[in-house]
Design an enzyme around this catalytic site. Structure first.
Site, mmCIF file in Angstrom:
data_model
loop_
_atom_site.group_PDB
_atom_site.id
_atom_site.type_symbol
_atom_site.label_atom_id
_atom_site.label_comp_id
_atom_site.label_asym_id
_atom_site.label_seq_id
_atom_site.Cartn_x
_atom_site.Cartn_y
_atom_site.Cartn_z
ATOM 1 N N CYS A 92 0.800 -1.239 0.000
ATOM 2 C CA CYS A 92 0.000 0.000 0.000
ATOM 3 C C CYS A 92 0.825 1.278 0.000
ATOM 4 O O CYS A 92 0.765 2.055 -0.947
ATOM 5 C CB CYS A 92 -0.962 -0.028 1.181
ATOM 6 S SG CYS A 92 -2.124 -1.378 1.039
HETATM 7 C C1 UDX Z 1 -1.239 0.154 5.788
HETATM 8 C C2 UDX Z 1 -2.185 1.087 6.549
HETATM 9 O O1 UDX Z 1 -1.859 1.044 7.935
HETATM 10 C C3 UDX Z 1 -3.622 0.607 6.354
HETATM 11 O O2 UDX Z 1 -4.512 1.481 7.013
HETATM 12 C C4 UDX Z 1 -3.913 0.582 4.856
HETATM 13 O O3 UDX Z 1 -5.247 0.134 4.618
HETATM 14 C C5 UDX Z 1 -2.947 -0.326 4.150
HETATM 15 O O4 UDX Z 1 -1.595 0.088 4.392
HETATM 16 P P1 UDX Z 1 -0.160 -2.210 6.102
HETATM 17 O O5 UDX Z 1 0.572 -1.852 4.850
HETATM 18 O O6 UDX Z 1 -0.812 -3.545 6.218
HETATM 19 O O7 UDX Z 1 -1.348 -1.106 6.361
HETATM 20 O O8 UDX Z 1 0.891 -2.149 7.275
HETATM 21 P P2 UDX Z 1 1.282 -1.106 8.416
HETATM 22 O O9 UDX Z 1 1.122 -1.791 9.697
HETATM 23 O O10 UDX Z 1 0.596 0.186 8.219
HETATM 24 O O11 UDX Z 1 2.858 -0.910 8.144
HETATM 25 C C6 UDX Z 1 3.281 -0.498 6.865
HETATM 26 C C7 UDX Z 1 4.816 -0.490 6.859
HETATM 27 O O12 UDX Z 1 5.291 0.588 7.698
HETATM 28 C C8 UDX Z 1 5.448 -1.768 7.413
HETATM 29 O O13 UDX Z 1 6.601 -2.097 6.644
HETATM 30 C C9 UDX Z 1 5.850 -1.388 8.832
HETATM 31 O O14 UDX Z 1 6.981 -2.135 9.279
HETATM 32 C C10 UDX Z 1 6.218 0.086 8.656
HETATM 33 N N1 UDX Z 1 6.055 0.901 9.857
HETATM 34 C C11 UDX Z 1 4.810 1.061 10.381
HETATM 35 C C12 UDX Z 1 7.159 1.533 10.414
HETATM 36 O O15 UDX Z 1 8.291 1.369 9.933
HETATM 37 N N2 UDX Z 1 6.990 2.321 11.507
HETATM 38 C C13 UDX Z 1 5.759 2.510 12.072
HETATM 39 O O16 UDX Z 1 5.673 3.212 13.084
HETATM 40 C C14 UDX Z 1 4.634 1.850 11.508
#
Ligand code: UDX
Length: 430
Positions: A264
């Protein structure tokens, strides 16, 4: 008893199948369709084609209770339902712009299958750029001359907790073409206890992109601040504690690491950059969010080199191959550039992940996949932790010192406790 709606879900991927199971568990009648016959077969047999916590049990129950059925023809999906959700993928084209082809084809197929005078509501749940429902979906339905309502209802599902997010969303966004459409969809979501924003189609599409852009920007800003903290010799967590005392700054989603992955954030931010630029406004801040994210993984490798010197012939354990914990999804996983860079530097990489090994092996075949954390760490000169799997968060100095030749560890997801790393040359970003 809430009125039971009959809902068609077109596209049984991570969004569609999770949405289908959620609606079925709320008592609605759901008809699922996907153009991929293998996927139809897997879902019919109660086997989700991807790993998602709780989904298999939910799917089996929905099938057993006959609340969810999968049909082989779009005709049966359309003609048997009153509300039709389009949940097909909108992948990135090579230039980063959004590929609206699958959505166009799905909408055309729905319009062609309609063939009667029943008014139905078509809901775009796919992540689409502002204006897409009006410019792609609506004209196809109009051309078919069918009596339709149209809406945009973006999803905010986080992988690893998608069913939870579908059952208990923290907000519902309804972009609608009329108050009647809003009434129909409010009734469908009656069991949800969260705020509902009713707006127009384009605004609803914009809310989704703005949300993901902001979340991605938060991650890149956290990484930038953590990189600065490294230089200042201060602990990022302590700094964030002070920053979060400002009521305007929510500390959530500000965890630094090796960068964001997934299907995403990278895709949606690239699509925003491409569409903004095409519309005459170049979103330079979002370009910087992407550029920083592209480079962030290298900081983990730089630390290994600082501790170990040349990495030629060094054995490095890579814990976590999915883009994050609790999923088998390797799309845009930062483990890919990490592994490729280590191999380019002559290192031998042993990779382990509880769920993503099969998918990862196709991306970086040179990585030696092993079946446990212990096997990955055994004899290793260094370790990078790349996904926040619960299985990794309990690792202590004893594990690293007991198994590794050189206990040099980089926690790329900030899930290990530095206080439990005595005797380990330990680093986390920031
Ligand atoms: C995301 C959005 O959160 C969600 O609302 C949308 O519908 C789809 O995209 P997702 O991609 O499943 O969800 O994962 P998410 O938990 O948001 O993490 C995305 C990426 O960011 C991951 O690689 C995670 O490791 C990273 N991340 C997340 C960080 O590096 N730091 C953070 O504080 C949060």
């Amino acid at each position: 008893m809430a009125t039971v709606a009959t809902v068609a879900i077109v596209g049984l991927g991570p969004v569609g199948l999770t949405t289908a199971v959620a609606f079925a568990s709320q008592g609605h009648r759901v008809i699922g369709f996907d153009i991929d016959e293998n996927r139809r077969a897997e879902v019919t047999q109660g086997k989700p084609p991807f790993y998602e916590k709780g989904l298999e049990a939910g799917l089996k129950k929905a099938l057993r209770q006959k609340r969810l059925s999968v049909v082989d023809r779009m005709d049966d999906a359309v003609r048997g339902s009153g509300i039709i959700f389009l949940c097909v993928g909108t992948p990135s084209k090579p230039d980063g712009s959004m590929d609206v082809g699958p959505l166009h084809d799905a909408a055309k197929s729905v319009a062609t299958a309609w063939r009667d005078e029943k008014t139905r509501t078509v809901v775009v749940k796919s992540t689409v750029l502002p204006g897409t429902a009006e410019s792609v979906v609506r004209p196809l339905l109009q051309a078919a001359g069918v009596p339709f309502r149209i809406a945009v209802n973006p999803e905010f599902l986080r992988e690893g907790r998608a069913l939870e997010d579908a059952l208990r969303p923290d907000r519902i966004i309804l972009g609608v073409d009329s108050p009647g459409t809003a009434r129909i969809l409010r009734a469908l979501y009656r069991s949800s206890r969260c705020p509902v924003l009713v707006t127009d189609l384009r605004t609803a599409e914009s809310v989704k992109y703005a949300t993901n852009a902001l979340l991605a920007a938060k991650v890149s800003l956290a990484n930038e601040l953590a990189n600065l903290c490294d230089g200042f010799g201060v602990d990022y967590d302590e700094v964030l504690r002070g920053v979060a005392l400002d009521p305007r700054i929510n500390p959530q989603f500000l965890v630094p690491g090796v960068g964001f992955g997934g299907s995403c954030f990278p895709k949606d931010v690239r699509a925003l950059v491409a569409s903004g630029t095409a519309n005459g406004y170049r979103p330079e801040l979002l370009e910087a969010v992407l550029a920083l994210n592209e480079r962030q993984f290298a900081r983990a490798i730089a630390f290994l080199e600082k501790e170990l010197g040349d990495l030629v012939g060094r054995r490095i354990a890579l814990l976590g191959l999915a883009f994050k914990g609790n999923t088998d999804d390797v799309r845009e996983s930062r483990a890919v550039p990490i592994a490729r860079e280590l191999i380019a530097k002559g290192a031998i990489v042993a990779g382990y992940d509880p769920a993503a090994m099969k998918g990862f092996s196709k991306l970086v075949p040179e990585v030696h996949l092993v079946n446990s954390v212990e096997e990955a760490l055994k004899g290793a000169d260094g370790c990078i932790l790349q996904a926040d799997w619960p299985a990794f968060s309990g690792l202590t100095a004893k594990d690293f010192r007991g198994l590794m030749t050189n206990p040099v560890v980089v926690d790329g997801r900030r899930i290990l406790d530095p206080k439990k790393m005595r005797g380990v040359r330990f680093h986390r970003i920031g």
